[in-house]
Design a protein around this motif. Structure first.
Motif, PDB file in Angstrom:
ATOM      1  N   MET A   1       0.844  -1.169   0.000  1.00 55.90           N
ATOM      2  CA  MET A   1       0.000   0.000   0.000  1.00 55.90           C
ATOM      3  C   MET A   1       0.894   1.238   0.000  1.00 55.90           C
ATOM      4  O   MET A   1       1.764   1.382   0.845  1.00 55.90           O
ATOM      5  N   SER A   2       0.675   2.116  -0.945  1.00 58.11           N
ATOM      6  CA  SER A   2       1.426   3.367  -0.924  1.00 58.11           C
ATOM      7  C   SER A   2       0.685   4.345  -0.010  1.00 58.11           C
ATOM      8  O   SER A   2      -0.549   4.376   0.022  1.00 58.11           O
ATOM      9  N   ILE A   3       1.426   5.094   0.729  1.00 59.50           N
ATOM     10  CA  ILE A   3       0.851   6.028   1.688  1.00 59.50           C
ATOM     11  C   ILE A   3       0.495   7.326   0.952  1.00 59.50           C
ATOM     12  O   ILE A   3       1.365   7.951   0.347  1.00 59.50           O
ATOM     13  N   PRO A   4      -0.791   7.734   1.001  1.00 63.36           N
ATOM     14  CA  PRO A   4      -1.185   8.971   0.318  1.00 63.36           C
ATOM     15  C   PRO A   4      -0.404  10.185   0.835  1.00 63.36           C
ATOM     16  O   PRO A   4      -0.011  10.228   2.018  1.00 63.36           O
ATOM     17  N   GLU A   5      -0.230  11.159  -0.027  1.00 63.62           N
ATOM     18  CA  GLU A   5       0.510  12.369   0.340  1.00 63.62           C
ATOM     19  C   GLU A   5      -0.121  13.069   1.543  1.00 63.62           C
ATOM     20  O   GLU A   5       0.577  13.518   2.449  1.00 63.62           O
ATOM     21  N   ILE A   6      -1.459  13.132   1.577  1.00 61.08           N
ATOM     22  CA  ILE A   6      -2.127  13.795   2.705  1.00 61.08           C
ATOM     23  C   ILE A   6      -1.833  13.068   4.015  1.00 61.08           C
ATOM     24  O   ILE A   6      -1.640  13.698   5.050  1.00 61.08           O
ATOM     25  N   THR A   7      -1.743  11.749   3.968  1.00 65.72           N
ATOM     26  CA  THR A   7      -1.421  10.973   5.170  1.00 65.72           C
ATOM     27  C   THR A   7      -0.034  11.334   5.666  1.00 65.72           C
ATOM     28  O   THR A   7       0.171  11.555   6.866  1.00 65.72           O
ATOM     29  N   GLN A   8       0.914  11.396   4.747  1.00 60.53           N
ATOM     30  CA  GLN A   8       2.281  11.757   5.120  1.00 60.53           C
ATOM     31  C   GLN A   8       2.320  13.152   5.748  1.00 60.53           C
ATOM     32  O   GLN A   8       3.011  13.374   6.745  1.00 60.53           O
ATOM     33  N   THR A   9       1.554  14.081   5.185  1.00 57.56           N
ATOM     34  CA  THR A   9       1.500  15.448   5.711  1.00 57.56           C
ATOM     35  C   THR A   9       0.900  15.462   7.111  1.00 57.56           C
ATOM     36  O   THR A   9       1.431  16.119   8.021  1.00 57.56           O
ATOM     37  N   LEU A  10      -0.211  14.759   7.295  1.00 57.19           N
ATOM     38  CA  LEU A  10      -0.870  14.713   8.602  1.00 57.19           C
ATOM     39  C   LEU A  10       0.043  14.083   9.659  1.00 57.19           C
ATOM     40  O   LEU A  10       0.161  14.598  10.778  1.00 57.19           O
ATOM     41  N   LEU A  11       0.693  12.982   9.306  1.00 57.97           N
ATOM     42  CA  LEU A  11       1.581  12.307  10.260  1.00 57.97           C
ATOM     43  C   LEU A  11       2.780  13.185  10.619  1.00 57.97           C
ATOM     44  O   LEU A  11       3.184  13.241  11.788  1.00 57.97           O
ATOM     45  N   VAL A  78      -3.785  -6.767  -2.824  1.00 56.76           N
ATOM     46  CA  VAL A  78      -2.623  -7.606  -2.528  1.00 56.76           C
ATOM     47  C   VAL A  78      -2.584  -7.977  -1.051  1.00 56.76           C
ATOM     48  O   VAL A  78      -3.161  -7.299  -0.200  1.00 56.76           O
ATOM     49  N   VAL A  79      -1.880  -9.065  -0.753  1.00 61.28           N
ATOM     50  CA  VAL A  79      -1.657  -9.472   0.630  1.00 61.28           C
ATOM     51  C   VAL A  79      -0.739  -8.428   1.263  1.00 61.28           C
ATOM     52  O   VAL A  79       0.294  -8.077   0.691  1.00 61.28           O
ATOM     53  N   PRO A  80      -1.108  -7.890   2.441  1.00 64.17           N
ATOM     54  CA  PRO A  80      -0.268  -6.866   3.064  1.00 64.17           C
ATOM     55  C   PRO A  80       1.113  -7.413   3.412  1.00 64.17           C
ATOM     56  O   PRO A  80       1.249  -8.568   3.825  1.00 64.17           O
ATOM     57  N   THR A  81       2.132  -6.583   3.258  1.00 70.49           N
ATOM     58  CA  THR A  81       3.495  -7.019   3.562  1.00 70.49           C
ATOM     59  C   THR A  81       4.016  -6.445   4.877  1.00 70.49           C
ATOM     60  O   THR A  81       4.998  -6.959   5.407  1.00 70.49           O
ATOM     61  N   ASP A  82       3.373  -5.397   5.392  1.00 74.35           N
ATOM     62  CA  ASP A  82       3.784  -4.875   6.695  1.00 74.35           C
ATOM     63  C   ASP A  82       3.534  -5.962   7.737  1.00 74.35           C
ATOM     64  O   ASP A  82       2.420  -6.498   7.818  1.00 74.35           O
ATOM     65  N   PRO A  83       4.543  -6.315   8.550  1.00 73.70           N
ATOM     66  CA  PRO A  83       4.378  -7.439   9.484  1.00 73.70           C
ATOM     67  C   PRO A  83       3.201  -7.311  10.445  1.00 73.70           C
ATOM     68  O   PRO A  83       2.502  -8.289  10.697  1.00 73.70           O
ATOM     69  N   TYR A  86      -0.006  -7.669   8.387  1.00 71.00           N
ATOM     70  CA  TYR A  86      -0.106  -9.053   7.911  1.00 71.00           C
ATOM     71  C   TYR A  86      -0.646  -9.978   9.003  1.00 71.00           C
ATOM     72  O   TYR A  86      -1.385 -10.913   8.715  1.00 71.00           O
ATOM     73  N   ARG A  87      -0.302  -9.711  10.270  1.00 70.52           N
ATOM     74  CA  ARG A  87      -0.779 -10.575  11.353  1.00 70.52           C
ATOM     75  C   ARG A  87      -2.299 -10.587  11.418  1.00 70.52           C
ATOM     76  O   ARG A  87      -2.914 -11.604  11.692  1.00 70.52           O
ATOM     77  N   PHE A  88      -2.943  -9.443  11.134  1.00 68.88           N
ATOM     78  CA  PHE A  88      -4.403  -9.416  11.117  1.00 68.88           C
ATOM     79  C   PHE A  88      -4.938 -10.238   9.946  1.00 68.88           C
ATOM     80  O   PHE A  88      -5.937 -10.943  10.076  1.00 68.88           O
ATOM     81  N   TYR A  89      -4.268 -10.160   8.831  1.00 70.71           N
ATOM     82  CA  TYR A  89      -4.620 -10.978   7.666  1.00 70.71           C
ATOM     83  C   TYR A  89      -4.475 -12.460   8.035  1.00 70.71           C
ATOM     84  O   TYR A  89      -5.355 -13.275   7.766  1.00 70.71           O
ATOM     85  N   GLU A  90      -3.366 -12.792   8.700  1.00 68.44           N
ATOM     86  CA  GLU A  90      -3.107 -14.163   9.121  1.00 68.44           C
ATOM     87  C   GLU A  90      -4.147 -14.641  10.139  1.00 68.44           C
ATOM     88  O   GLU A  90      -4.636 -15.768  10.069  1.00 68.44           O
TER      89      GLU A  90
END
Length: 146
Positions: A1-11, A78-83, A86-90
């Motif tokens: 998942m690519s992080i939207p620009e607005i998300t990066q700005t807010l964070l 896609v299957v999430p790759t963030d560990p 991914y645990r929630f997917y698992e």
């Protein structure tokens, strides 16, 4: 998942102000998980909520409209790759059908709403290592017969 620009700005603004999602919960009067979902464009703010958030973060008023627009939701196909994600997917791969059976035994044939829904995250102290406690509460929606 690519992080939207607005998300990066807010964070980045949240970090620069030294605020937590729990701090923002006190300002907006909304749950910290909902606010985090708003940051990631998985929720929609009212004009008033967006203004409170933008003011708290010291951002330009142009972000108010973006936060009030209806987002495209979901992680994507896609299957999430963030560990952690991914645990929630698992968890759903392993416990999805067992949860479905237990829910249907207790409520009948239907689903748990993800719209009329709350999600809370708690920290449980444990001498063997702190635990993450996730509490999901969704309205039961029975399947309709016609």
């Amino acid at each position: 998942m690519s992080i939207p620009e607005i998300t990066q700005t807010l964070l980045a603004a949240k970090k620069a102000k030294g605020l937590s999602f729990a701090d923002l919960e006190k300002i907006l009067g909304r749950d910290e998980v909902w606010i985090a979902a708003l940051f990631y464009r998985q929720a929609t703010a009212s004009q008033e909520e967006a203004k409170l958030l933008v003011d708290a973060l010291g951002l330009d008023a142009s972000y108010i409209q973006q936060l009030a627009e209806y987002p495209v939701k979901g992680l994507g196909p896609v299957v999430p790759t963030d560990p952690l994600i991914y645990r929630f997917y698992e968890i759903m791969q392993v416990y999805g059908y067992p949860l479905k059976d237990v829910i249907q035994e207790k409520f009948g044939d239907g689903i748990m709403s993800a719209i009329d829904f709350t999600l809370d995250v708690e920290k449980e102290e444990d001498p063997k290592g702190d635990r993450v406690k996730i509490i999901m509460s969704g309205k039961f929606l029975p399947y309709k017969k016609w």
